[in-house]
Design an enzyme around this catalytic site. Sequence first.
Site, mmCIF file in Angstrom:
data_model
loop_
_atom_site.group_PDB
_atom_site.id
_atom_site.type_symbol
_atom_site.label_atom_id
_atom_site.label_comp_id
_atom_site.label_asym_id
_atom_site.label_seq_id
_atom_site.Cartn_x
_atom_site.Cartn_y
_atom_site.Cartn_z
ATOM 1 N N HIS A 124 0.870 -1.176 0.000
ATOM 2 C CA HIS A 124 0.000 0.000 0.000
ATOM 3 C C HIS A 124 0.910 1.230 0.000
ATOM 4 O O HIS A 124 2.004 1.193 0.584
ATOM 5 C CB HIS A 124 -0.843 -0.041 1.281
ATOM 6 C CG HIS A 124 -1.922 0.985 1.371
ATOM 7 N ND1 HIS A 124 -1.673 2.305 1.664
ATOM 8 C CD2 HIS A 124 -3.265 0.889 1.221
ATOM 9 C CE1 HIS A 124 -2.817 2.966 1.696
ATOM 10 N NE2 HIS A 124 -3.803 2.138 1.427
ATOM 11 N N ASP A 201 2.946 -4.659 7.900
ATOM 12 C CA ASP A 201 1.768 -3.795 7.811
ATOM 13 C C ASP A 201 0.559 -4.707 7.992
ATOM 14 O O ASP A 201 0.164 -5.433 7.072
ATOM 15 C CB ASP A 201 1.754 -3.094 6.448
ATOM 16 C CG ASP A 201 0.494 -2.277 6.236
ATOM 17 O OD1 ASP A 201 -0.394 -2.284 7.120
ATOM 18 O OD2 ASP A 201 0.386 -1.630 5.177
ATOM 19 N N GLN A 204 -4.622 -5.173 6.948
ATOM 20 C CA GLN A 204 -5.650 -6.067 6.388
ATOM 21 C C GLN A 204 -5.737 -7.390 7.124
ATOM 22 O O GLN A 204 -6.548 -8.237 6.763
ATOM 23 C CB GLN A 204 -5.375 -6.316 4.894
ATOM 24 C CG GLN A 204 -5.513 -5.081 4.040
ATOM 25 C CD GLN A 204 -6.937 -4.545 4.014
ATOM 26 O OE1 GLN A 204 -7.899 -5.262 4.251
ATOM 27 N NE2 GLN A 204 -7.079 -3.265 3.720
ATOM 28 N N LYS A 227 -10.423 -0.488 10.403
ATOM 29 C CA LYS A 227 -10.537 -1.730 9.624
ATOM 30 C C LYS A 227 -10.852 -2.911 10.533
ATOM 31 O O LYS A 227 -10.966 -4.042 10.079
ATOM 32 C CB LYS A 227 -9.243 -1.983 8.852
ATOM 33 C CG LYS A 227 -8.971 -0.922 7.778
ATOM 34 C CD LYS A 227 -7.865 -1.353 6.877
ATOM 35 C CE LYS A 227 -7.256 -0.217 6.093
ATOM 36 N NZ LYS A 227 -8.132 0.302 5.035
ATOM 37 N N CYS A 371 -4.570 2.199 -3.839
ATOM 38 C CA CYS A 371 -3.328 2.742 -3.249
ATOM 39 C C CYS A 371 -2.176 1.762 -3.402
ATOM 40 O O CYS A 371 -1.348 1.608 -2.484
ATOM 41 C CB CYS A 371 -3.506 3.114 -1.777
ATOM 42 S SG CYS A 371 -4.755 4.372 -1.516
HETATM 43 N N1 PLP Z 1 -1.836 -0.522 4.607
HETATM 44 C C1 PLP Z 1 -2.783 -1.274 4.032
HETATM 45 C C2 PLP Z 1 -2.441 -2.661 3.578
HETATM 46 C C3 PLP Z 1 -4.073 -0.777 3.859
HETATM 47 O O1 PLP Z 1 -5.009 -1.536 3.278
HETATM 48 C C4 PLP Z 1 -4.358 0.538 4.302
HETATM 49 C C5 PLP Z 1 -5.698 1.125 4.084
HETATM 50 O O2 PLP Z 1 -6.377 0.804 3.134
HETATM 51 C C6 PLP Z 1 -3.346 1.271 4.917
HETATM 52 C C7 PLP Z 1 -2.091 0.723 5.054
HETATM 53 C C8 PLP Z 1 -3.581 2.666 5.410
HETATM 54 O O3 PLP Z 1 -4.482 2.651 6.456
HETATM 55 P P1 PLP Z 1 -5.084 4.034 7.014
HETATM 56 O O4 PLP Z 1 -5.636 4.763 5.840
HETATM 57 O O5 PLP Z 1 -6.111 3.582 7.975
HETATM 58 O O6 PLP Z 1 -3.984 4.777 7.658
#
Ligand code: PLP
Length: 413
Positions: A124, A201, A204, A227, A371
């Site tokens: 992401h 990270d 998910q 999430k 993203c």
């Molecule tokens: N990393 C992953 C794999 C994500 O799916 C997301 C959000 O879609 C993020 C990071 C970023 O999360 P946030 O927008 O809650 O900071």
Amino acid sequence: MGKFDPAPVRAQFPIFSAPLRPGVALHYLDNAATSQMPAVVMDAVRAHDATRRANVKRGVHTLAERATDAFEAARAKLARFLNAADPDEIVFTSGATGALNLAANSFGALLKAGDEVVLSVLEHHSNLVPWQMLRDRSGVVLRFLPATAEGHVDVGALGRTVTQRTKLIAVTHVSNVTGAITDVAAITRAAREVGARVLLDGSQRVSHGPVDVQTLGCDLYALSSHKMFGPNGVGALWGKAELLAQMPPFLGGGEMIRTVTLDRTTYAKPPHRFEAGTPPIAQAVGLGAAIDWMNTLDHGAVATHLGALTQRILKGLADLGGGNGRVRVVGPPGLHGRVPVVSFAVDGAHPHDICQMLDAHGVALRGGHHCAQPFMESCGLGGTTRASLAPYNDDGDVDALLNGLEDALAKLS
Ligand code: PLP
């Protein structure tokens, strides 16, 4: 393990108590972007603000002490959810993006020009851009693990990507595009061989039940509350105590100091060193309530239920494609090594058009690059359409998705 019934779970979520539009029920399949909140979480946030609202840490009056206790209780709940060795290993942030920027800045401050950070092409943007920013100001070198044809981080490439200069491997635990679960054991093995750290990270992963950071063997773990059935505006970076103790602060301000003079500042211990300013207090309390709520679920039974729905989606997409390749799943073809997130591309149709057409059926999907532009480019795609499931989803949601898609494909052909 009992059979899981989504109906009583669904009943706990106020969003499903009314139709999306008159005559159109909501089929919420955008859980990977944000999951819905059960009433108990909304109530916990409201109760906090109604009965305990005060700033944390610095106050000595009763409300401030109650607010601080509630905030720290949420930290302890998250620590247990992650099997952290100590609640002080949990740093509250604004979300996963905040956690990853904290890691890139604070862990990044320990690195020097020529040190290497290994990421994957599946990341992401939140786990890519902060590292590019670090590279541009410090001369750290970024190297990338490719993705397999099925959308996993390709751990087979670790041997040629990780070097003696690697200081960190920072990869997604679960891909937000493909739903593929990363082989963390292979990552940590490769990292230990060269004395590198591992950041996952977990954005998910955390929606699918507790995580054991000690068994995973990672050093840093990032997540977002929204999430995992909690409020927006809060997330966390977990870090091993000995590592957090080495990392300098990222943001400066109140709450993160030990002493301040006009010349210099000494810093508080972790986690407070990393929590400058007033934190998202009621949101953290809400996250604690979301964890309590998640702990009421039988996650094995939920996984079986969502696996069956995922299988129906995969089969339905294959049937709709009619074997002519018009609909292509971008990710694992079956249930092995994945969470219930399914991305697909439709030949000749933009994902936004598919999402809009499905919205007419009350089906909430996400379409675009998610993203993850570099991964999309590596697939030769501008984007995909993504359906992502949560425990309140049921066969009716899958029916609406597949019927809506059939209708959309007929209109588009
Ligand atoms: N990393 C992953 C794999 C994500 O799916 C997301 C959000 O879609 C993020 C990071 C970023 O999360 P946030 O927008 O809650 O900071």
